[in-house]
Design a protein around this motif. Structure first.
Motif, short mmCIF file in Angstrom:
data_model
loop_
_atom_site.label_atom_id
_atom_site.label_comp_id
_atom_site.label_asym_id
_atom_site.label_seq_id
_atom_site.Cartn_x
_atom_site.Cartn_y
_atom_site.Cartn_z
N ASP A 116 0.80 -1.23 0.00
CA ASP A 116 0.00 0.00 0.00
C ASP A 116 0.83 1.28 0.00
OD1 ASP A 116 -2.21 -1.62 0.05
OD2 ASP A 116 -2.70 -1.26 2.17
N SER A 117 2.11 1.17 0.31
CA SER A 117 2.97 2.36 0.41
C SER A 117 3.58 2.71 -0.93
CB SER A 117 4.07 2.13 1.45
OG SER A 117 3.52 1.94 2.72
N LEU A 118 2.95 3.64 -1.62
CA LEU A 118 3.48 4.11 -2.90
C LEU A 118 4.60 5.12 -2.63
CD1 LEU A 118 0.22 4.67 -4.96
CD2 LEU A 118 1.90 2.84 -5.25
N VAL A 119 5.70 4.98 -3.34
CA VAL A 119 6.84 5.87 -3.16
C VAL A 119 6.43 7.32 -3.40
CG1 VAL A 119 9.11 6.49 -4.09
CG2 VAL A 119 8.56 4.09 -3.62
N ALA A 120 5.60 7.55 -4.40
CA ALA A 120 5.16 8.92 -4.70
C ALA A 120 4.45 9.54 -3.51
CB ALA A 120 4.24 8.92 -5.92
N ASN A 121 3.68 8.76 -2.78
CA ASN A 121 2.97 9.28 -1.61
C ASN A 121 3.91 9.54 -0.43
OD1 ASN A 121 0.61 9.12 -3.06
ND2 ASN A 121 -0.05 7.22 -2.12
N LEU A 122 4.99 8.77 -0.35
CA LEU A 122 5.93 8.95 0.75
C LEU A 122 6.68 10.28 0.66
CD1 LEU A 122 7.40 5.33 0.97
CD2 LEU A 122 5.56 6.34 2.34
N THR A 123 6.75 10.83 -0.53
CA THR A 123 7.45 12.10 -0.70
C THR A 123 6.69 13.26 -0.06
OG1 THR A 123 6.41 12.65 -2.82
CG2 THR A 123 8.45 11.35 -2.90
N ILE A 124 5.40 13.11 0.11
CA ILE A 124 4.58 14.21 0.64
C ILE A 124 5.03 14.60 2.05
CG2 ILE A 124 2.25 14.89 1.32
CD1 ILE A 124 1.27 13.02 -1.02
N ASP A 125 5.19 13.60 2.92
CA ASP A 125 5.62 13.90 4.29
C ASP A 125 7.03 14.48 4.32
OD1 ASP A 125 3.23 13.19 5.40
OD2 ASP A 125 3.92 11.28 6.23
N VAL A 126 7.89 13.99 3.43
CA VAL A 126 9.26 14.52 3.37
C VAL A 126 9.23 15.98 2.94
CG1 VAL A 126 11.52 14.30 2.28
CG2 VAL A 126 10.28 12.24 2.95
N GLU A 127 8.45 16.28 1.93
CA GLU A 127 8.34 17.66 1.43
C GLU A 127 7.74 18.60 2.48
OE1 GLU A 127 6.11 17.02 -2.11
OE2 GLU A 127 7.88 16.36 -3.24
N GLN A 128 6.82 18.07 3.29
CA GLN A 128 6.20 18.89 4.32
C GLN A 128 6.99 18.87 5.64
OE1 GLN A 128 2.17 17.39 4.58
NE2 GLN A 128 1.58 18.39 2.67
N LYS A 129 8.16 18.24 5.57
CA LYS A 129 9.07 18.14 6.73
C LYS A 129 8.43 17.41 7.91
CE LYS A 129 12.00 21.90 5.27
NZ LYS A 129 12.39 21.26 4.09
N LEU A 130 7.54 16.46 7.61
CA LEU A 130 6.94 15.61 8.63
C LEU A 130 7.72 14.32 8.80
CD1 LEU A 130 3.20 16.10 7.64
CD2 LEU A 130 4.44 17.22 9.51
N SER A 131 8.60 14.02 7.82
CA SER A 131 9.50 12.87 7.91
C SER A 131 10.80 13.25 7.20
CB SER A 131 8.86 11.62 7.28
OG SER A 131 8.60 11.81 5.91
N VAL A 132 11.84 12.48 7.45
CA VAL A 132 13.17 12.79 6.91
C VAL A 132 13.80 11.56 6.27
CG1 VAL A 132 13.61 14.64 8.57
CG2 VAL A 132 14.30 12.30 9.12
N LEU A 133 14.75 11.79 5.38
CA LEU A 133 15.49 10.70 4.75
C LEU A 133 16.82 10.45 5.42
CD1 LEU A 133 14.81 11.41 0.97
CD2 LEU A 133 13.78 9.65 2.42
N LYS A 134 17.29 11.40 6.20
CA LYS A 134 18.53 11.20 6.97
C LYS A 134 18.54 12.14 8.17
CE LYS A 134 21.88 14.43 5.12
NZ LYS A 134 23.19 14.61 4.58
N ILE A 135 19.34 11.74 9.14
CA ILE A 135 19.52 12.59 10.34
C ILE A 135 21.00 12.82 10.52
CG2 ILE A 135 19.28 12.72 12.82
CD1 ILE A 135 16.61 11.45 12.59
#
Length: 144
Positions: free
Chosen positions: A125-144
């Motif tokens: 159910d996890s589409l990569v395109a949808n996962l970008t939304i939280d990253v763009e809104q700074k609700l999730s990150v790809l690295k720390i």
């Protein structure tokens, strides 16, 4: 649960999905920096994804890696995990038994089958395109 290569593959795919919106290609070094992974290891992971048809690459001075729109519409985490780690997470016994089943269950089979079903559902159910939304809104990150 996932190999380091698979973790980097998912992060790279999410990063490339973000770049796809601007129709931009990314170099290995750029991707590695963005996701916090070693360049050489990232290159190997990206090549696995290219061989699996999940991302594309273009050679030359203006070359790099990208995800085309048609692929991006259907690219889910299950496809990435399968391309890099195989189907072990969705098919294998948690304790590593070769013949674990309803008929011959391992000690944790009945509990784990529900967890495994949830994991399979989430990966599908996890589409990569949808996962970008939280990253763009700074609700999730790809690295720390």
């Amino acid at each position: 649960m996932l190999s380091r290569a698979c973790e980097y593959g998912i992060k790279a795919a999410v990063y490339l999905a973000q770049r796809a919106k601007a129709n931009e290609l990314s170099s290995v070094k750029e991707i590695a920096t963005a996701i916090g992974s070693p360049v050489a290891f990232t290159a190997k992971v990206l090549q696995q994804l290219v061989r699996s048809g999940l991302i594309s690459s273009a050679k030359g001075v203006k070359g790099g890696f990208f995800i085309d729109e048609a692929t991006l519409r259907h690219l889910n985490l299950c496809r990435i995990v399968s391309a890099i780690d195989g189907n072990g997470i969705t098919e294998n016994c948690m304790l590593g038994l070769r013949e674990c089943s309803e008929k011959n269950p391992c000690p944790v089979h009945h509990q784990y089958k529900h967890i495994k079903a949830d994991i399979i559902r989430m990966l599908n159910d996890s589409l990569v395109a949808n996962l970008t939304i939280d990253v763009e809104q700074k609700l999730s990150v790809l690295k720390i």
